[in-house]
Design a protein around this motif. Structure first.
Motif, PDB file in Angstrom:
ATOM      1  N   GLY A   3       0.823  -1.193   0.000  1.00 11.88           N
ATOM      2  CA  GLY A   3       0.000   0.000   0.000  1.00 11.88           C
ATOM      3  C   GLY A   3       0.856   1.240   0.000  1.00 11.88           C
ATOM      4  O   GLY A   3       2.070   1.193   0.030  1.00 11.88           O
ATOM      5  N   LEU A   4       0.211   2.419   0.009  1.00 15.70           N
ATOM      6  CA  LEU A   4       0.950   3.672  -0.013  1.00 15.70           C
ATOM      7  C   LEU A   4       0.361   4.607   1.017  1.00 15.70           C
ATOM      8  O   LEU A   4      -0.795   4.977   0.959  1.00 15.70           O
ATOM      9  CB  LEU A   4       0.865   4.311  -1.400  1.00 15.70           C
ATOM     10  N   SER A   5       1.130   4.977   2.002  1.00 20.93           N
ATOM     11  CA  SER A   5       0.696   5.888   3.044  1.00 20.93           C
ATOM     12  C   SER A   5       1.198   7.277   2.732  1.00 20.93           C
ATOM     13  O   SER A   5       2.389   7.511   2.621  1.00 20.93           O
ATOM     14  CB  SER A   5       1.258   5.430   4.398  1.00 20.93           C
ATOM     15  N   CYS A   6       0.257   8.247   2.580  1.00 20.18           N
ATOM     16  CA  CYS A   6       0.679   9.623   2.275  1.00 20.18           C
ATOM     17  C   CYS A   6       1.533  10.182   3.395  1.00 20.18           C
ATOM     18  O   CYS A   6       2.465  10.944   3.164  1.00 20.18           O
ATOM     19  CB  CYS A   6      -0.554  10.505   2.072  1.00 20.18           C
ATOM     20  N   ARG A   7       1.230   9.808   4.592  1.00 18.63           N
ATOM     21  CA  ARG A   7       1.994  10.331   5.711  1.00 18.63           C
ATOM     22  C   ARG A   7       3.470   9.993   5.567  1.00 18.63           C
ATOM     23  O   ARG A   7       4.347  10.834   5.717  1.00 18.63           O
ATOM     24  CB  ARG A   7       1.456   9.759   7.023  1.00 18.63           C
ATOM     25  N   PHE A   8       3.744   8.714   5.220  1.00 15.86           N
ATOM     26  CA  PHE A   8       5.143   8.312   5.141  1.00 15.86           C
ATOM     27  C   PHE A   8       5.761   8.648   3.800  1.00 15.86           C
ATOM     28  O   PHE A   8       6.964   8.727   3.694  1.00 15.86           O
ATOM     29  CB  PHE A   8       5.273   6.832   5.492  1.00 15.86           C
ATOM     30  N   LEU A   9       4.929   8.892   2.792  1.00 16.77           N
ATOM     31  CA  LEU A   9       5.480   9.398   1.537  1.00 16.77           C
ATOM     32  C   LEU A   9       6.137  10.745   1.768  1.00 16.77           C
ATOM     33  O   LEU A   9       7.122  11.085   1.146  1.00 16.77           O
ATOM     34  CB  LEU A   9       4.365   9.535   0.499  1.00 16.77           C
ATOM     35  N   PHE A  10       5.609  11.501   2.718  1.00 15.68           N
ATOM     36  CA  PHE A  10       6.161  12.823   2.976  1.00 15.68           C
ATOM     37  C   PHE A  10       6.939  12.873   4.281  1.00 15.68           C
ATOM     38  O   PHE A  10       7.251  13.955   4.778  1.00 15.68           O
ATOM     39  CB  PHE A  10       5.025  13.853   3.014  1.00 15.68           C
ATOM     40  N   THR A  19      14.650  20.581   5.024  1.00 13.53           N
ATOM     41  CA  THR A  19      15.452  21.223   6.056  1.00 13.53           C
ATOM     42  C   THR A  19      14.895  20.898   7.420  1.00 13.53           C
ATOM     43  O   THR A  19      13.786  20.392   7.571  1.00 13.53           O
ATOM     44  CB  THR A  19      15.448  22.742   5.861  1.00 13.53           C
ATOM     45  N   SER A  20      15.622  21.241   8.438  1.00 12.35           N
ATOM     46  CA  SER A  20      15.200  20.963   9.804  1.00 12.35           C
ATOM     47  C   SER A  20      13.903  21.678  10.141  1.00 12.35           C
ATOM     48  O   SER A  20      13.101  21.191  10.944  1.00 12.35           O
ATOM     49  CB  SER A  20      16.291  21.388  10.789  1.00 12.35           C
ATOM     50  N   PRO A  25      10.628  18.008  15.258  1.00 14.23           N
ATOM     51  CA  PRO A  25      11.432  16.967  15.901  1.00 14.23           C
ATOM     52  C   PRO A  25      10.614  15.724  16.245  1.00 14.23           C
ATOM     53  O   PRO A  25      11.097  14.607  16.127  1.00 14.23           O
ATOM     54  CB  PRO A  25      11.965  17.664  17.147  1.00 14.23           C
ATOM     55  N   ALA A  26       9.356  15.928  16.646  1.00 17.48           N
ATOM     56  CA  ALA A  26       8.511  14.781  17.017  1.00 17.48           C
ATOM     57  C   ALA A  26       8.239  13.894  15.806  1.00 17.48           C
ATOM     58  O   ALA A  26       8.267  12.664  15.905  1.00 17.48           O
ATOM     59  CB  ALA A  26       7.199  15.279  17.618  1.00 17.48           C
ATOM     60  N   LEU A  27       7.989  14.509  14.636  1.00 13.70           N
ATOM     61  CA  LEU A  27       7.728  13.716  13.440  1.00 13.70           C
ATOM     62  C   LEU A  27       8.979  12.969  13.009  1.00 13.70           C
ATOM     63  O   LEU A  27       8.915  11.801  12.613  1.00 13.70           O
ATOM     64  CB  LEU A  27       7.231  14.617  12.307  1.00 13.70           C
ATOM     65  N   LYS A  28      10.123  13.615  13.086  1.00 12.23           N
ATOM     66  CA  LYS A  28      11.377  12.933  12.769  1.00 12.23           C
ATOM     67  C   LYS A  28      11.587  11.720  13.666  1.00 12.23           C
ATOM     68  O   LYS A  28      11.985  10.648  13.216  1.00 12.23           O
ATOM     69  CB  LYS A  28      12.553  13.900  12.909  1.00 12.23           C
ATOM     70  N   GLU A  34       9.694   4.155  13.681  1.00 10.15           N
ATOM     71  CA  GLU A  34       9.018   3.180  12.824  1.00 10.15           C
ATOM     72  C   GLU A  34      10.016   2.370  12.017  1.00 10.15           C
ATOM     73  O   GLU A  34       9.828   1.183  11.769  1.00 10.15           O
ATOM     74  CB  GLU A  34       8.050   3.885  11.876  1.00 10.15           C
ATOM     75  N   ALA A  35      11.093   3.006  11.593  1.00 12.77           N
ATOM     76  CA  ALA A  35      12.086   2.312  10.767  1.00 12.77           C
ATOM     77  C   ALA A  35      12.925   1.325  11.566  1.00 12.77           C
ATOM     78  O   ALA A  35      13.409   0.330  11.013  1.00 12.77           O
ATOM     79  CB  ALA A  35      13.004   3.335  10.098  1.00 12.77           C
ATOM     80  N   LEU A  36      13.115   1.570  12.853  1.00 13.30           N
ATOM     81  CA  LEU A  36      14.052   0.780  13.652  1.00 13.30           C
ATOM     82  C   LEU A  36      13.794  -0.724  13.609  1.00 13.30           C
ATOM     83  O   LEU A  36      14.735  -1.508  13.394  1.00 13.30           O
ATOM     84  CB  LEU A  36      14.067   1.274  15.099  1.00 13.30           C
ATOM     85  N   PRO A  37      12.548  -1.205  13.797  1.00 13.24           N
ATOM     86  CA  PRO A  37      12.346  -2.665  13.764  1.00 13.24           C
ATOM     87  C   PRO A  37      12.747  -3.292  12.426  1.00 13.24           C
ATOM     88  O   PRO A  37      13.251  -4.423  12.393  1.00 13.24           O
ATOM     89  CB  PRO A  37      10.834  -2.816  14.008  1.00 13.24           C
ATOM     90  N   TYR A  38      12.544  -2.566  11.340  1.00 13.71           N
ATOM     91  CA  TYR A  38      12.901  -3.106  10.029  1.00 13.71           C
ATOM     92  C   TYR A  38      14.421  -3.116   9.850  1.00 13.71           C
ATOM     93  O   TYR A  38      14.969  -4.039   9.246  1.00 13.71           O
ATOM     94  CB  TYR A  38      12.228  -2.289   8.925  1.00 13.71           C
ATOM     95  N   ILE A  39      15.076  -2.097  10.374  1.00 13.18           N
ATOM     96  CA  ILE A  39      16.540  -2.077  10.326  1.00 13.18           C
ATOM     97  C   ILE A  39      17.102  -3.268  11.100  1.00 13.18           C
ATOM     98  O   ILE A  39      18.026  -3.958  10.648  1.00 13.18           O
ATOM     99  CB  ILE A  39      17.086  -0.756  10.897  1.00 13.18           C
ATOM    100  N   GLN A  40      16.519  -3.538  12.259  1.00 16.83           N
ATOM    101  CA  GLN A  40      16.966  -4.683  13.059  1.00 16.83           C
ATOM    102  C   GLN A  40      16.659  -6.004  12.355  1.00 16.83           C
ATOM    103  O   GLN A  40      17.497  -6.908  12.302  1.00 16.83           O
ATOM    104  CB  GLN A  40      16.283  -4.640  14.425  1.00 16.83           C
ATOM    105  N   GLN A  41      15.455  -6.114  11.796  1.00 16.72           N
ATOM    106  CA  GLN A  41      15.032  -7.369  11.175  1.00 16.72           C
ATOM    107  C   GLN A  41      15.874  -7.731   9.969  1.00 16.72           C
ATOM    108  O   GLN A  41      16.205  -8.904   9.749  1.00 16.72           O
ATOM    109  CB  GLN A  41      13.562  -7.266  10.768  1.00 16.72           C
ATOM    110  N   PHE A  42      16.243  -6.726   9.162  1.00 11.59           N
ATOM    111  CA  PHE A  42      16.930  -6.997   7.904  1.00 11.59           C
ATOM    112  C   PHE A  42      18.427  -6.735   7.971  1.00 11.59           C
ATOM    113  O   PHE A  42      19.115  -6.816   6.953  1.00 11.59           O
ATOM    114  CB  PHE A  42      16.316  -6.158   6.779  1.00 11.59           C
TER     115      PHE A  42
END
Length: 315
Positions: A3-10, A19-20, A25-28, A34-42
């Motif tokens: 699927g495609l999530s607009c939130r994560f597309l942006f 830019t910063s 900071p909260a969104l970053k 969210e990415a961390l489990p996939y980084i660990q898994q792969f």
């Protein structure tokens, strides 16, 4: 991840594009969490990526692809790139006024066409290597002839109506792959970039469909994932709707009813074969979407179609 999530597309790609001040900071932090489990898994896993379509033509998409591949390597994955070059080959053939046609998704390849194929794929290979290296990676360009890596024989096709054999010239099918060279490069933290030219028993060069090469390499390297970048959103039903998660058996049914046809046949067929032979999952993703690789690998929603074996869906 489909699927495609607009939130994560942006969000996830925006870490590299904005830019910063653009992201809070909260969104970053949310994106990274969210990415961390996939980084660990792969981490430590091999990811074979078939690179093609608009992602190989548009300058911004080319640069984004190179950055994404470097990022995957830096966070511990082992990307292996297999690239095509069909549109570029077709363009040069047209300029040279050399006729070219396709049969069952395969380009008829006589000696003149083969010369153009080798020329174009060689140039593209070096361009991809240079882009990855420019963005901080350590890429090495190869063809299947290097180290006798891809052993090939002349492909035999049959006419679907008459059953007669079709001669499509110097188009090869894979006899076997010797993965030692790739294993060595991966172990030394290089990023292999492979052009799909195989070697026959008399050292003749064969033009091999890049989708088939990517699938076979994924099998031989025991890859975690096979990712096919294309110019469609993924596997579509007969009404044009995206099918996000499919088993290999469901894909077989789509072949039988004609939903999957034409140039998508070798691509999706190769993906299904890889899954049936041990690759954990295959992904058909839209290379026209910026940072599609990161979206597919590092977000919950992903982008495109993911194909599983029956065993994986039961887990």
């Amino acid at each position: 991840m489909t699927g495609l999530s607009c939130r994560f597309l942006f969000s996830l790609p925006a870490l590299a594009m904005t830019t910063s001040e653009t992201l809070s900071p909260a969104l970053k932090a949310d994106v990274l969490a969210e990415a961390l489990p996939y980084i660990q898994q792969f981490h430590g896993c091999t990811i074979v990526i078939k690179y093609g379509g608009n992602a190989m033509v548009d300058p911004a998409l080319k640069a984004g692809f190179a950055r994404d591949v470097v990022m995957l390597k830096l966070i511990g994955m082992n990307p292996v790139i297999v690239h095509g070059g069909g549109p570029q080959i077709g363009e040069l053939l047209e300029k040279m006024k050399i006729e070219s046609a396709f049969v069952q998704g395969m380009r008829i390849t006589d000696e003149r066409v083969m010369t153009v194929v080798e020329m174009v794929l060689g140039e593209l290979n070096q361009e991809i290597v240079a882009l990855i290296n420019r963005h901080g990676g350590r890429a090495v360009g190869l063809t299947g002839q290097d180290g006798k890596m891809i052993r090939a024989r002349k492909m035999k096709l049959k006419d679907k109506l008459s059953g007669f054999d079709l001669d499509i010239g110097l188009v090869g099918e894979i006899e076997r792959i010797e993965p030692e060279l790739l294993d060595l490069l991966i172990s030394r933290n290089f990023i292999p970039v492979v052009a799909p030219i195989g070697m026959g028993k008399d050292s003749e060069a064969y033009n091999i469909n890049a989708d088939l090469v990517a699938g076979k390499l994924a099998e031989q390297l025991a890859a975690e994932k096979l990712i096919m970048m294309t110019n469609t959103a993924g596997v579509l039903d007969q009404k044009g709707n995206l099918l996000t998660g499919l088993t290999a058996a469901q894909i077989d049914a789509l072949f039988e009813d004609g939903t999957i046809h034409g140039g998508m046949l070798p691509k999706i067929g190769s993906a299904v074969d890889a899954v049936k032979r041990g690759v954990k999952s295959a992904h058909i993703i839209d290379g026209r979407v910026p940072h599609a690789l990161l979206l597919e690998l590092l977000t919950d929603s992903g982008v495109g179609t993911q194909i599983y074996s029956e065993a994986e869906t039961d887990q």
